[in-house]
Scaffold this active site. Structure first.
Site: not given
Ligand SMILES: N[C@@H](CCC(=O)N[C@@H](CS)C(=O)NCC(=O)O)C(=O)O
Length: 199
Positions: A10, A37, A50, A62-63
């Site tokens: 990801c 998942k 993720v 949220e990265s």
């Protein structure tokens, strides 16, 4: 201790792994199988995605939000600029990176052949447009590595993997990418699946 729920392929999880390794403190990475998942993902993140960061009673998703939190908790090396004007500009550029580049990735991965090709062309053109910056400066904000370099790096790493080839005039961008890829924290953050994405 911080726990990051991360996808091994990801690009968004990749961003958070890079920041964790840049900071060099203790953390745990839990690999999440996105094909199967676990139910706890939807409990922690209503969007059922993720990366997710958990620290005591704080749960974040949220990265870019996760990364700003890690940067504030562990300020060395600082990845967001200290000056409020530069911070605001950096947040705007983070938004541009999402809008102009990363928002097209779902079409590259899941779209029909036609839709995927259009998304690749959009990403290619938007990257080519920013390429000349890197003939003049080392990183996105100038001489210092920052959150912007972290945010774009997972896409640069995946260009071949996603079938995105850049024209000759984008050469300074590819040189810039190699500069990022040689950082020890970047190398340490790669999963085996990501390592296999580039020859
Ligand atoms: N905007 C989110 C995007 C996160 C995202 O798209 N994650 C994907 C994996 S790369 C995901 O978890 N998808 C859910 C699934 O595949 O079931 C971020 O920046 O964290």
């Amino acid at each position: 201790m911080m726990i990051l729920y991360s996808g091994t392929a990801c690009p968004f999880s990749h961003r958070c792994r890079i920041v964790l390794f840049e900071k060099g403190m203790d953390f745990e990475i839990k690999d999440v199988d996105l094909q199967e998942k676990p139910e706890e993902i939807a409990v922690m993140n209503p969007y059922n995605q993720v990366p997710i960061l958990v620290e005591r009673d704080l749960t974040l998703y949220e990265s870019n939000i996760i990364n700003e939190y890690i940067d504030e908790r562990f300020p060395h090396p600082q990845l967001m600029p200290a000056d409020p004007v530069m911070r605001a500009r950096t947040r705007l550029f983070l938004f541009n990176i999402e809008r102009d580049l990363f928002s097209h990735l779902p079409d590259v991965v899941n779209g029909s052949a036609k839709v995927a090709e259009k998304a690749r062309a959009t990403i290619r053109d938007n990257l080519t447009q920013i390429a000349p910056i890197f003939a003049k400066q080392k990183y996105m904000l100038g001489e210092d590595y920052s959150m912007l370099d972290v945010a774009i790096a997972p896409l640069l790493w995946r260009l071949d993997y996603f079938g995105i080839s850049l024209p000759k005039q984008a050469a300074p961008l590819l040189k810039y990418a190699e500069r990022i890829f040689s950082r020890p924290a970047f190398i340490a953050a790669l999963t085996p699946v990501e390592k296999a994405m580039r020859k």
